[in-house]
Design a protein around this motif. Structure first.
Motif, PDB file in Angstrom:
ATOM      1  N   GLU A   1       5.537  -9.942   5.083  1.00  0.00           N
ATOM      2  CA  GLU A   1       5.003  -8.918   4.184  1.00  0.00           C
ATOM      3  C   GLU A   1       5.835  -7.661   4.333  1.00  0.00           C
ATOM      4  O   GLU A   1       6.523  -7.456   5.327  1.00  0.00           O
ATOM      5  CB  GLU A   1       3.535  -8.634   4.474  1.00  0.00           C
ATOM      6  N   ARG A   2       5.797  -6.821   3.322  1.00  0.00           N
ATOM      7  CA  ARG A   2       6.526  -5.558   3.345  1.00  0.00           C
ATOM      8  C   ARG A   2       5.610  -4.455   3.877  1.00  0.00           C
ATOM      9  O   ARG A   2       4.445  -4.386   3.529  1.00  0.00           O
ATOM     10  CB  ARG A   2       7.004  -5.187   1.951  1.00  0.00           C
ATOM     11  N   PHE A   3       6.193  -3.628   4.733  1.00  0.00           N
ATOM     12  CA  PHE A   3       5.484  -2.473   5.274  1.00  0.00           C
ATOM     13  C   PHE A   3       6.272  -1.224   4.917  1.00  0.00           C
ATOM     14  O   PHE A   3       7.438  -1.098   5.271  1.00  0.00           O
ATOM     15  CB  PHE A   3       5.349  -2.584   6.800  1.00  0.00           C
ATOM     16  N   ARG A   4       5.659  -0.313   4.177  1.00  0.00           N
ATOM     17  CA  ARG A   4       6.324   0.923   3.780  1.00  0.00           C
ATOM     18  C   ARG A   4       6.058   1.984   4.843  1.00  0.00           C
ATOM     19  O   ARG A   4       4.974   2.536   4.943  1.00  0.00           O
ATOM     20  CB  ARG A   4       5.821   1.385   2.417  1.00  0.00           C
ATOM     21  N   ALA A   5       7.089   2.276   5.634  1.00  0.00           N
ATOM     22  CA  ALA A   5       6.967   3.247   6.727  1.00  0.00           C
ATOM     23  C   ALA A   5       7.036   4.679   6.215  1.00  0.00           C
ATOM     24  O   ALA A   5       6.359   5.556   6.739  1.00  0.00           O
ATOM     25  CB  ALA A   5       8.063   3.005   7.761  1.00  0.00           C
ATOM     26  N   LEU A   6       7.881   4.924   5.205  1.00  0.00           N
ATOM     27  CA  LEU A   6       8.008   6.249   4.593  1.00  0.00           C
ATOM     28  C   LEU A   6       7.965   6.086   3.081  1.00  0.00           C
ATOM     29  O   LEU A   6       8.586   5.180   2.535  1.00  0.00           O
ATOM     30  CB  LEU A   6       9.329   6.921   4.990  1.00  0.00           C
ATOM     31  N   ASP A   7       7.242   6.976   2.419  1.00  0.00           N
ATOM     32  CA  ASP A   7       7.113   6.900   0.969  1.00  0.00           C
ATOM     33  C   ASP A   7       7.193   8.299   0.371  1.00  0.00           C
ATOM     34  O   ASP A   7       6.286   9.113   0.545  1.00  0.00           O
ATOM     35  CB  ASP A   7       5.778   6.242   0.608  1.00  0.00           C
ATOM     36  N   ASP A   8       8.311   8.605  -0.293  1.00  0.00           N
ATOM     37  CA  ASP A   8       8.519   9.879  -0.983  1.00  0.00           C
ATOM     38  C   ASP A   8       8.417  11.083  -0.032  1.00  0.00           C
ATOM     39  O   ASP A   8       7.710  12.042  -0.293  1.00  0.00           O
ATOM     40  CB  ASP A   8       7.532  10.013  -2.146  1.00  0.00           C
TER      41      ASP A   8
END
Length: 110
Positions: A48-55
């Protein structure tokens, strides 16, 4: 008269603009585990994808003192690794003027 003195204008030394970083978390560690998972029909659950930083965006100017504070898993170390060049951002921009010495270890601040 009428001339502006720019000597006191802050100069950015670190600029982070609209940065996103994702990681793929794998649930299997070996080829055998991957084959077993895929044969059981659970292929979509292998990773699965894990978004550590977003914008994420911020600027650090020359002479600034900055602290990154947050809960475990909030992206502090990931952000520091992007600034030091250990990792590359998936999108956005990370710029550094000068050299960066990374002290990323948890105990380094103590």
């Amino acid at each position: 008269m009428g001339t502006e003195n720019n000597s006191h204008k802050p100069r950015p030394v670190v600029k982070v603009e609209n940065v996103r970083k994702e990681f793929i978390i794998r649930r299997t560690h070996t080829l055998k585990e991957t084959l077993v998972w895929s044969m059981t029909g659970r292929r979509s659950e292998i990773s699965e994808r894990f978004r550590a930083l977003d914008d994420v965006s911020f600027t650090v100017n020359e002479g600034d003192t900055v602290a990154l504070l947050g809960y475990n898993g909030s992206g502090k170390s990931t952000c520091l690794k992007l600034i030091s060049g250990v990792l590359r951002e998936d999108s956005g921009y990370v710029g550094v003027r000068g050299k960066v010495a990374g002290l990323i270890e948890v105990g380094a601040g103590f």
